[in-house]
Design a protein around this motif. Structure first.
Motif, mmCIF file in Angstrom:
data_model
loop_
_atom_site.group_PDB
_atom_site.id
_atom_site.type_symbol
_atom_site.label_atom_id
_atom_site.label_comp_id
_atom_site.label_asym_id
_atom_site.label_seq_id
_atom_site.Cartn_x
_atom_site.Cartn_y
_atom_site.Cartn_z
ATOM 1 N N SER A 1 -30.937 28.391 -99.321
ATOM 2 C CA SER A 1 -30.460 29.770 -99.198
ATOM 3 C C SER A 1 -30.770 30.300 -97.807
ATOM 4 C CB SER A 1 -31.121 30.656 -100.255
ATOM 5 O OG SER A 1 -30.752 30.269 -101.553
ATOM 6 N N GLY A 2 -31.988 30.026 -97.323
ATOM 7 C CA GLY A 2 -32.348 30.442 -95.972
ATOM 8 C C GLY A 2 -31.461 29.815 -94.922
ATOM 9 N N LEU A 3 -31.122 28.549 -95.106
ATOM 10 C CA LEU A 3 -30.228 27.860 -94.168
ATOM 11 C C LEU A 3 -28.890 28.577 -94.073
ATOM 12 C CD1 LEU A 3 -29.549 25.363 -92.402
ATOM 13 C CD2 LEU A 3 -28.830 24.218 -94.527
ATOM 14 N N ARG A 4 -28.325 28.984 -95.194
ATOM 15 C CA ARG A 4 -27.019 29.645 -95.194
ATOM 16 C C ARG A 4 -27.092 31.032 -94.564
ATOM 17 N NH1 ARG A 4 -24.655 27.713 -101.157
ATOM 18 N NH2 ARG A 4 -25.056 25.471 -100.791
ATOM 19 N N LEU A 5 -28.178 31.744 -94.792
ATOM 20 C CA LEU A 5 -28.360 33.042 -94.148
ATOM 21 C C LEU A 5 -28.486 32.880 -92.640
ATOM 22 C CD1 LEU A 5 -30.906 34.452 -96.719
ATOM 23 C CD2 LEU A 5 -28.700 35.510 -96.218
ATOM 24 N N ARG A 6 -29.229 31.891 -92.208
ATOM 25 C CA ARG A 6 -29.405 31.648 -90.774
ATOM 26 C C ARG A 6 -28.089 31.263 -90.113
ATOM 27 N NH1 ARG A 6 -33.266 27.003 -90.764
ATOM 28 N NH2 ARG A 6 -33.150 27.225 -88.471
ATOM 29 N N ARG A 7 -27.318 30.421 -90.787
ATOM 30 C CA ARG A 7 -26.032 30.021 -90.229
ATOM 31 C C ARG A 7 -25.100 31.221 -90.041
ATOM 32 N NH1 ARG A 7 -25.133 24.761 -94.152
ATOM 33 N NH2 ARG A 7 -25.985 23.145 -92.744
ATOM 34 N N ALA A 8 -25.130 32.145 -91.015
ATOM 35 C CA ALA A 8 -24.262 33.311 -90.929
ATOM 36 C C ALA A 8 -24.564 34.124 -89.674
ATOM 37 C CB ALA A 8 -24.414 34.180 -92.178
ATOM 38 N N VAL A 9 -25.853 34.313 -89.378
ATOM 39 C CA VAL A 9 -26.233 35.083 -88.192
ATOM 40 C C VAL A 9 -25.951 34.300 -86.923
ATOM 41 C CG1 VAL A 9 -28.177 36.134 -86.965
ATOM 42 C CG2 VAL A 9 -27.955 36.431 -89.439
ATOM 43 N N ALA A 10 -26.335 33.032 -86.908
ATOM 44 C CA ALA A 10 -26.151 32.214 -85.704
ATOM 45 C C ALA A 10 -24.684 32.126 -85.315
ATOM 46 C CB ALA A 10 -26.736 30.821 -85.936
ATOM 47 N N ASP A 11 -23.806 31.990 -86.296
ATOM 48 C CA ASP A 11 -22.381 31.880 -86.006
ATOM 49 C C ASP A 11 -21.833 33.157 -85.373
ATOM 50 O OD1 ASP A 11 -22.393 29.329 -87.004
ATOM 51 O OD2 ASP A 11 -21.477 29.848 -88.938
ATOM 52 N N VAL A 12 -22.319 34.295 -85.820
ATOM 53 C CA VAL A 12 -21.801 35.568 -85.312
ATOM 54 C C VAL A 12 -22.322 35.861 -83.904
ATOM 55 C CG1 VAL A 12 -21.790 38.070 -85.638
ATOM 56 C CG2 VAL A 12 -21.442 36.561 -87.592
ATOM 57 N N VAL A 13 -23.637 35.721 -83.703
ATOM 58 C CA VAL A 13 -24.210 36.121 -82.412
ATOM 59 C C VAL A 13 -24.148 34.999 -81.386
ATOM 60 C CG1 VAL A 13 -25.706 37.816 -83.503
ATOM 61 C CG2 VAL A 13 -26.574 35.495 -83.084
ATOM 62 N N GLY A 14 -23.808 33.777 -81.823
ATOM 63 C CA GLY A 14 -23.609 32.688 -80.878
ATOM 64 C C GLY A 14 -24.878 32.088 -80.324
ATOM 65 N N VAL A 15 -25.886 31.883 -81.188
ATOM 66 C CA VAL A 15 -27.114 31.219 -80.745
ATOM 67 C C VAL A 15 -27.320 29.969 -81.587
ATOM 68 C CG1 VAL A 15 -28.189 33.387 -80.003
ATOM 69 C CG2 VAL A 15 -28.582 32.543 -82.337
ATOM 70 N N PRO A 16 -28.147 29.037 -81.110
ATOM 71 C CA PRO A 16 -28.449 27.857 -81.931
ATOM 72 C C PRO A 16 -29.126 28.252 -83.236
ATOM 73 C CG PRO A 16 -29.144 27.528 -79.647
ATOM 74 C CD PRO A 16 -28.782 28.973 -79.778
ATOM 75 N N LEU A 17 -28.961 27.428 -84.251
ATOM 76 C CA LEU A 17 -29.520 27.718 -85.564
ATOM 77 C C LEU A 17 -31.028 27.931 -85.507
ATOM 78 C CD1 LEU A 17 -28.933 27.909 -88.629
ATOM 79 C CD2 LEU A 17 -29.380 25.447 -88.752
ATOM 80 N N GLU A 18 -31.730 27.162 -84.663
ATOM 81 C CA GLU A 18 -33.185 27.280 -84.609
ATOM 82 C C GLU A 18 -33.643 28.616 -84.026
ATOM 83 O OE1 GLU A 18 -31.925 24.472 -81.175
ATOM 84 O OE2 GLU A 18 -31.400 24.837 -83.289
ATOM 85 N N ASN A 19 -32.713 29.387 -83.459
ATOM 86 C CA ASN A 19 -33.057 30.703 -82.919
ATOM 87 C C ASN A 19 -33.015 31.800 -83.987
ATOM 88 O OD1 ASN A 19 -32.744 29.165 -80.553
ATOM 89 N ND2 ASN A 19 -32.219 30.978 -79.367
ATOM 90 N N VAL A 20 -32.696 31.426 -85.217
ATOM 91 C CA VAL A 20 -32.615 32.409 -86.302
ATOM 92 C C VAL A 20 -33.606 32.004 -87.390
ATOM 93 C CG1 VAL A 20 -31.150 33.573 -87.979
ATOM 94 C CG2 VAL A 20 -30.168 32.788 -85.802
#
Length: 699
Positions: A477-496
């Motif tokens: 669940s955390g992975l999917r939440l992180r992906r949603a933010v990373a995709d929008v703001v344009g940062v690597p997944l590890e930055n979320v």
């Protein structure tokens, strides 16, 4: 009397702009913006901000949040038999204020050694901060989170479900938590100084186990591939560097603070609290009693998506790596410290960019989820909150206070559940359809027992984004939440990062696939199969607003429930008396004449109820060593080596037993143990009492 610290000597720092920053804070404290305050800084400060060497102002603070340690039910395991009987280590709140010197935007991050942050606590903290700082802090830029220890007193929610195991509300514990969080924030404000922020991620592979592997395995292969061992091994550490030194850290690692089992009755911050104390006290020499206003170092070990991550490596309560829950707490805490400390000396990324924050309240009982966020691509709705049958079974791997007639699995393997569920579904077929395939056991939303309008937050610190979730989030669940933010703001997944247990509490968040398994975590996902998609939709929207520089509507909060609390009689003190033919402070069990390193000293006193005065900023006990003609404190009730056991004897007498595990590096010499308490008379007056043991040698 002084205190001998085992760690390094107190460091002396010099900051070219510290005096100027402190002067600026006099303006900030009255509600003026940081940008206005920054205008009063020196040329050196302005230069530092412009060249990017120290683009932030960062302050650190720590304060005591210990609640009532005696006769009060603990929060977490929902076990009516787990009632406090003393203190192992004090609970603390660790605060960081992080401000962008260019824009004046700031955030306040507070991590407290408590079971959960409830909306009741958040609202009280916000009100107190507004009284002190005006509009400086508000809904969007205050992030309050919990370590989720299950070994601390409860009774501080304004939603009655969470006060069941304490038989009502405990105002003294509530005040202790709110006061401590606010005090930590105030101290962080006073501590503001120019800083550089760096982030490091290391891998920690031997401090967690997946306690819901059956549900995890239902997720798509692409998601499972992100966690080859079924655990989230990332240990991410934000480092505060001021004047070239690391002065504080916030670490995020996914593991429950449940090394202490439901058999434990001593207040403890558990593994994450130990990790912070160990770094501060053992490594940096912080004395939490004398240096609380200006600590040399603050180490905050926060949670992330820990919903299905257990520290009990053998997946049995109180087991793994050993069968000793205290030793397990120390080992898991030390491993978290080691991983975070490795990041300080290893590869680091310097954060650059501004500070931003956003928060919205979402009615999870009835949220329409757009098809782009659902598994089948069709619009779906969330449900009024309800628990499934497996919730009553508890988390067997961590020792939850479940009922033995209930088992994990789709229907709990219990015909009683079907009877209850059929009755509910007859009354509300819509609930049945929405919560399916969950077999509903308790419709807590309809009964108004839990919070349903929940805060969801997004904080940006340079290139790092932290999602504040009011629940226990599984790793996928955390992975999917992180992906949603990373995709929008344009940062690597590890930055979320996803930070669970933040700002409020709504039990678990599982993926739709995990929900279908009917395990404890899925049964405790209150708002139905599409709860996670609803949260993903929300954080996606927050990220879009943040990228566009716009502010989303706050949304509707739930009503204030502070005036409707049923106060508990648990832990209520009417009268304290010493045992017959004794006086307060008398030694009932004396120490031996001498001890070797590694042995345990035990002394019992004629004491009083611990709840009379919680002694914040002080201690119930002191271990002291003779130095010349005086005495120096070598341990107190916030230390790992001491334990304070309380027991009622007769109607109104108390036996207080202090133990001290003599450290292997203890200096030889003459020692004594002192007890400090407070006794209540029949008229309600409280007076200080104390006792001192006979002397003993450490050889």
């Amino acid at each position: 009397m002084t205190h001998t610290r085992p760690g390094p000597a107190r460091r002396v720092r010099t900051y070219a702009t510290l005096v100027a920053a402190a002067t600026a804070l006099a303006t900030v404290g009255t509600g003026a913006s940081l940008a206005q305050a920054s205008g009063t800084t020196t040329t050196a400060a302005t230069s530092a901000a412009s060249d990017g060497n120290e683009p932030y102002l960062v302050g650190r603070g720590i304060a005591d949040v210990t609640g009532e340690p005696a006769e009060v039910g603990m929060m977490g395991y929902a076990d009516l038999g787990q009632t406090g009987a003393g203190l192992h280590m004090r609970q603390r709140a660790r605060a960081f204020v992080i401000a962008d010197r260019a824009s004046g935007e700031r955030v306040l991050h507070v991590n407290a050694d408590i079971g959960m942050v409830f909306q009741s606590v958040r609202d009280a903290v916000l009100a107190r901060l507004a009284e002190r700082f005006g509009e400086t802090y508000g809904e969007s830029n205050v992030m309050l989170t919990a370590t989720h220890t299950h070994a601390a007193p409860g009774g501080f929610s304004h939603h009655n479900l969470y006060n069941l195991t304490t038989l009502g509300y405990h105002g003294k514990t509530f005040d202790a938590i709110v006061d401590g969080i606010v005090e930590a924030a105030i101290r962080a404000e006073r501590d503001l100084a120019p800083a550089q922020l760096q982030v490091a991620t290391t891998q920690l592979t031997d401090a967690s186990a997946n306690r819901s592997r059956l549900a995890f395995n239902r997720n798509p292969a692409a998601d499972r591939a992100h966690f080859p061992t079924g655990t989230d091994t990332a240990s991410t550490t934000l480092q505060v560097r001021r004047g070239g030194e690391v002065d504080g850290v916030i670490n995020w690692f996914a593991v429950h603070a449940t090394s202490m089992s439901t058999d434990n009755t001593l207040v403890s911050p558990d593994n994450k609290g130990y990790a912070g104390w160990h770094w501060e006290h053992d490594q940096e020499g912080v004395d939490h009693l004398t240096e609380s206003d200006d600590p040399d170092f603050v180490a905050s070990f926060a949670q992330t998506n820990a919903g299905d991550m257990s520290p009990n490596l053998d997946l049995q309560p109180g087991t793994g790596p050993t069968d000793d829950q205290f030793e397990n707490t120390r080992i898991i805490g030390t491993r978290m410290f080691d991983a975070a400390r490795a990041g300080v000396s290893g590869r680091r990324t310097t954060l650059r960019g501004g500070v931003d924050s956003s928060l919205v309240y979402v009615n999870l009982a009835d949220t329409l989820v757009d098809g782009q966020f659902t598994p089948d691509g069709k619009p779906q709705r969330t449900c009024s909150a309800a628990f499934g049958a497996a919730f009553a079974a508890g988390s067997t791997e961590d020792g939850g206070g479940g009922l033995p007639i209930f088992k994990e699995g789709k229907d709990g393997g219990n015909p009683v559940v079907k009877v209850v569920a059929d009755a509910l579904y007859t009354a509300s077929p819509a609930l049945k359809a929405c919560q399916a395939p969950k077999e509903v056991l308790l419709p807590v939303g309809a009964l108004d027992l839990v919070q349903q309008k929940l805060p969801v937050q997004l904080v940006r610190i340079g290139d790092l984004y932290v999602v504040g979730m009011p629940a226990e989030v599984t790793i996928v669940s955390g992975l999917r939440l992180r992906r949603a933010v990373a995709d929008v703001v344009g940062v690597p997944l590890e930055n979320v990062l996803v930070q669970g247990y933040t700002n409020a509490y709504a039990h678990y968040v599982t993926t739709p696939e995990e929900y279908d398994a009917g395990e404890y975590e899925g049964a405790s996902t209150l708002f139905g199969r599409y709860e996670l998609p609803a949260f993903v939709q929300t954080v996606h929207g927050l990220a879009a607003h943040m990228k566009a520089g716009t502010t989303p509507p706050l949304g509707a909060k739930e009503r204030d429930r502070s005036s409707g609390q049923l106060h508990s009689l648990q832990g209520r003190v009417v009268l304290d008396t010493p045992p017959a033919f004794r006086s307060f402070g008398d030694v009932l069990t004396a120490p031996r004449a001498a001890y070797a390193r590694g042995e345990q000293v035990e002394v019992a006193f004629a004491g009083a109820h611990l709840n009379n005065r919680l002694r914040h900023g002080g201690t119930y006990l002191s271990v002291e060593r003779r130095v010349g003609s005086g005495w120096e404190r070598v341990a107190d009730d916030g230390d790992w080596s001491t334990k304070l056991h309380w027991k009622r004897t007769g109607i109104s007498a108390s036996r207080v037993t202090v133990t001290w595990d003599v450290p292997q590096d203890a200096a030889p010499g003459q020692y004594r143990i002192r007890y400090f308490g407070d006794a209540r008379s029949l008229l309600g007056t409280v007076r200080a009492i104390s006792g001192t043991s006979p002397l003993f040698d450490v050889r």
